[in-house]
Design an enzyme around this catalytic site. Structure first.
Site: not given
Length: 112
Positions: A98, A100
């Site tokens: 993932h 940010h």
């Protein structure tokens, strides 16, 4: 990955504040934001970490999504930061890659 929290968010088993979704990616607000705008961009395909992305165009799709999301959320022109953590020493706590996306305020020049 039945215990993966991001897989559960992708399957809509856990609710989240989704700001972007297409066939390949989902993006939602971080529940512990570090900046005014802190959004996680996650591939829908379970990939454990950034080194497992391979040679497909997932990374390109993610970076195209960052620009679109930053524009839609109103912080494209003021700037943003994209961070990805790899491994425990970098504080990766969810082992589903993932990114940010952070912005919406002046950040310090220091990372970390």
């Amino acid at each position: 990955m039945e215990d993966c929290i991001f897989c559960k968010i992708i399957k809509k088993e856990i609710s989240s504040d989704i700001v972007f979704e297409d066939n390949n990616l989902i993006a939602f607000r971080d529940i512990n934001p570090q900046t005014e705008q802190h959004i996680l961009i996650v591939p829908k395909k379970h990939i454990a970490n950034v080194t497992d992305l391979g040679s497909d165009d997932t990374l390109n799709k993610i970076y195209n999504a960052t620009k679109q999301i930053a524009k839609e959320q109103g912080f494209l022109d003021s700037g943003y930061r994209v961070v990805v953590n790899y491994g425990r020493h970098a504080c990766q706590t969810v082992f589903h890659v993932h990114f940010h996306l952070m912005g919406g305020e002046q950040m310090s020049g220091r990372m970390g």
